[in-house]
Design an enzyme around this catalytic site. Structure first.
Site, PDB file in Angstrom:
ATOM      1  N   TYR A  89       0.830  -1.213   0.000  1.00 13.10           N
ATOM      2  CA  TYR A  89       0.000   0.000   0.000  1.00 13.10           C
ATOM      3  C   TYR A  89       0.862   1.260   0.000  1.00 13.10           C
ATOM      4  CZ  TYR A  89      -3.850   3.157   1.103  1.00 13.10           C
ATOM      5  OH  TYR A  89      -4.773   4.178   1.056  1.00 13.10           O
TER       6      TYR A  89
HETATM    7  N1  LIG Z   1     -10.159   5.241   4.151  1.00 15.64           N
HETATM    8  C1  LIG Z   1      -9.010   5.855   4.399  1.00 15.64           C
HETATM    9  O1  LIG Z   1      -8.658   6.127   5.567  1.00 15.64           O
HETATM   10  C2  LIG Z   1      -8.120   6.275   3.269  1.00 15.64           C
HETATM   11  C3  LIG Z   1      -6.975   7.051   3.563  1.00 15.64           C
HETATM   12  C4  LIG Z   1      -6.145   7.459   2.525  1.00 15.64           C
HETATM   13  C5  LIG Z   1      -6.461   7.114   1.227  1.00 15.64           C
HETATM   14  N2  LIG Z   1      -7.564   6.357   0.947  1.00 15.64           N
HETATM   15  C6  LIG Z   1      -7.842   6.011  -0.451  1.00 15.64           C
HETATM   16  O2  LIG Z   1      -9.163   6.358  -0.772  1.00 15.64           O
HETATM   17  C7  LIG Z   1      -9.592   5.580  -1.898  1.00 15.64           C
HETATM   18  C8  LIG Z   1     -11.004   5.050  -1.621  1.00 15.64           C
HETATM   19  O3  LIG Z   1     -10.952   4.129  -0.539  1.00 15.64           O
HETATM   20  P1  LIG Z   1     -12.074   4.034   0.602  1.00 15.64           P
HETATM   21  O4  LIG Z   1     -11.385   4.274   1.895  1.00 15.64           O
HETATM   22  O5  LIG Z   1     -13.266   4.819   0.241  1.00 15.64           O
HETATM   23  O6  LIG Z   1     -12.387   2.452   0.587  1.00 15.64           O
HETATM   24  P2  LIG Z   1     -13.588   1.586  -0.015  1.00 15.64           P
HETATM   25  O7  LIG Z   1     -14.896   1.984   0.582  1.00 15.64           O
HETATM   26  O8  LIG Z   1     -13.136   0.173   0.129  1.00 15.64           O
HETATM   27  O9  LIG Z   1     -13.632   2.012  -1.561  1.00 15.64           O
HETATM   28  C9  LIG Z   1     -12.710   1.522  -2.493  1.00 15.64           C
HETATM   29  C10 LIG Z   1     -13.342   1.628  -3.855  1.00 15.64           C
HETATM   30  O10 LIG Z   1     -12.393   1.173  -4.823  1.00 15.64           O
HETATM   31  C11 LIG Z   1     -13.058   0.201  -5.644  1.00 15.64           C
HETATM   32  N3  LIG Z   1     -12.132  -0.772  -6.214  1.00 15.64           N
HETATM   33  C12 LIG Z   1     -11.317  -1.638  -5.572  1.00 15.64           C
HETATM   34  N4  LIG Z   1     -10.676  -2.402  -6.468  1.00 15.64           N
HETATM   35  C13 LIG Z   1     -11.093  -2.001  -7.707  1.00 15.64           C
HETATM   36  C14 LIG Z   1     -10.804  -2.413  -9.032  1.00 15.64           C
HETATM   37  N5  LIG Z   1      -9.973  -3.432  -9.290  1.00 15.64           N
HETATM   38  N6  LIG Z   1     -11.412  -1.762 -10.050  1.00 15.64           N
HETATM   39  C15 LIG Z   1     -12.288  -0.762  -9.827  1.00 15.64           C
HETATM   40  N7  LIG Z   1     -12.626  -0.345  -8.592  1.00 15.64           N
HETATM   41  C16 LIG Z   1     -12.024  -0.963  -7.559  1.00 15.64           C
HETATM   42  C17 LIG Z   1     -14.045  -0.467  -4.715  1.00 15.64           C
HETATM   43  O11 LIG Z   1     -15.011  -1.181  -5.446  1.00 15.64           O
HETATM   44  P3  LIG Z   1     -15.663  -2.547  -4.882  1.00 15.64           P
HETATM   45  O12 LIG Z   1     -16.790  -2.115  -4.004  1.00 15.64           O
HETATM   46  O13 LIG Z   1     -16.121  -3.246  -6.119  1.00 15.64           O
HETATM   47  O14 LIG Z   1     -14.574  -3.293  -4.152  1.00 15.64           O
HETATM   48  C18 LIG Z   1     -14.599   0.746  -3.988  1.00 15.64           C
HETATM   49  O15 LIG Z   1     -15.554   1.413  -4.774  1.00 15.64           O
HETATM   50  C19 LIG Z   1      -8.539   4.488  -2.085  1.00 15.64           C
HETATM   51  O16 LIG Z   1      -7.694   4.826  -3.171  1.00 15.64           O
HETATM   52  C20 LIG Z   1      -7.757   4.534  -0.774  1.00 15.64           C
HETATM   53  O17 LIG Z   1      -6.421   4.084  -0.920  1.00 15.64           O
HETATM   54  C21 LIG Z   1      -8.395   5.925   1.944  1.00 15.64           C
END
Ligand SMILES: NC(=O)c1ccc[n+]([C@@H]2O[C@H](COP(=O)([O-])OP(=O)(O)OC[C@H]3O[C@@H](n4cnc5c(N)ncnc54)[C@H](OP(=O)(O)O)[C@@H]3O)[C@@H](O)[C@H]2O)c1
Length: 225
Positions: free
Chosen positions: A148
């Site tokens: 990651y």
């Molecule tokens: N949450 C945090 O604290 C945090 C902090 C820093 C950065 N981020 C970043 O924020 C972004 C969103 O994450 P989130 O926290 O909102 O988590 P999340 O709710 O798990 O959302 C992740 C999204 O990415 C999609 N995804 C995963 N693999 C994929 C693929 N192969 N092709 C297309 N879509 C895919 C998922 O779709 P599915 O539902 O189909 O799996 C979901 O819509 C990510 O890039 C993450 O690294 C999050």
């Protein structure tokens, strides 16, 4: 004089930050093209929201999705938000090959090879946002999350490179840290709701003028790489 709404493409809006940001952009008057792996999204229909099926790890899926986005946005795309991401090794210390491959395939290769064919569809003066993480900054190095952290470090570099390439077209490119957010990926101990994160990211989209710099949405300012 009426102006047509701006068009945003947001990847990964099935849940979490992507879903909240899609709703924030709709509330701000954008036409939003959101992507999910199922091609559907839960919740009430919105005439300004269209869903495109996309798995960023599949070249065939990317090709179909880009064609569909081009058809849905004949006036071009004003804002591309690369949000889709995975973090299967975020609590692990030793790299695991399968988790590492999934992370890099999704967060780096998928992000780059979706962005590239969308570049011709970006409007002059538009923006490309990467939902990155401060976990990908070398000054925040820690033992956990090998795939990651490396993936987000790579995304930060790609964003900085893309900013140089797109400067002539006046397209700003920004990797953004959303904060630690209550999502499937972030877990329920996180301090921020997805809606709070979306508000912070939107402020960055509106106020940041420095292309190629890392934006920390938790403080609303550029942060050093
Ligand atoms: N949450 C945090 O604290 C945090 C902090 C820093 C950065 N981020 C970043 O924020 C972004 C969103 O994450 P989130 O926290 O909102 O988590 P999340 O709710 O798990 O959302 C992740 C999204 O990415 C999609 N995804 C995963 N693999 C994929 C693929 N192969 N092709 C297309 N879509 C895919 C998922 O779709 P599915 O539902 O189909 O799996 C979901 O819509 C990510 O890039 C993450 O690294 C999050």
């Amino acid at each position: 004089m009426s102006t047509s709404p701006k068009t945003a493409v947001v990847t990964g809006i099935s849940s979490g930050i992507g879903l909240a940001l899609a709703h924030k952009l709709l509330a701000e008057g954008y036409h939003v093209i959101g992507t999910t792996r199922t091609g559907t999204v839960e919740g009430p229909a919105n005439e300004n929201l269209q869903i495109v099926s996309l798995d960023v790890t599949s070249d065939a899926s990317i090709e179909l999705a880009v064609g569909r986005i081009a058809a849905l946005a004949p006036g071009g795309v004003d804002l591309l938000v690369n949000n889709a991401g995975a973090a299967p090794d975020v609590f692990a210390v030793a790299p695991d090959r399968a988790a590492f491959a999934q992370t890099l395939d999704t967060n780096v290769t998928g992000t780059v090879f979706l962005t590239e064919p969308l570049l011709p569809h970006l409007n002059e003066g538009g923006q490309v946002i990467f939902i990155s993480s401060n976990m990908g900054l070398p000054r925040n190095a820690a033992p956990n999350g090998p795939g990651y952290r490396l993936s987000k470090a790579a995304v930060n570099m790609y964003a900085a490179m893309l900013a140089k390439r797109l400067a002539e077209r006046h397209i700003r490119v920004t990797p953004m840290h959303p904060g630690w957010v209550q999502t499937k990926l972030g877990g329920d101990q996180a301090p921020l709701t997805p809606e709070q994160a979306a508000d912070g990211l939107y402020q960055g989209i509106v106020t940041n003028t420095e292309s190629g710099q890392f934006w920390d949405a938790t403080v609303g300012a550029v942060a050093a790489f």
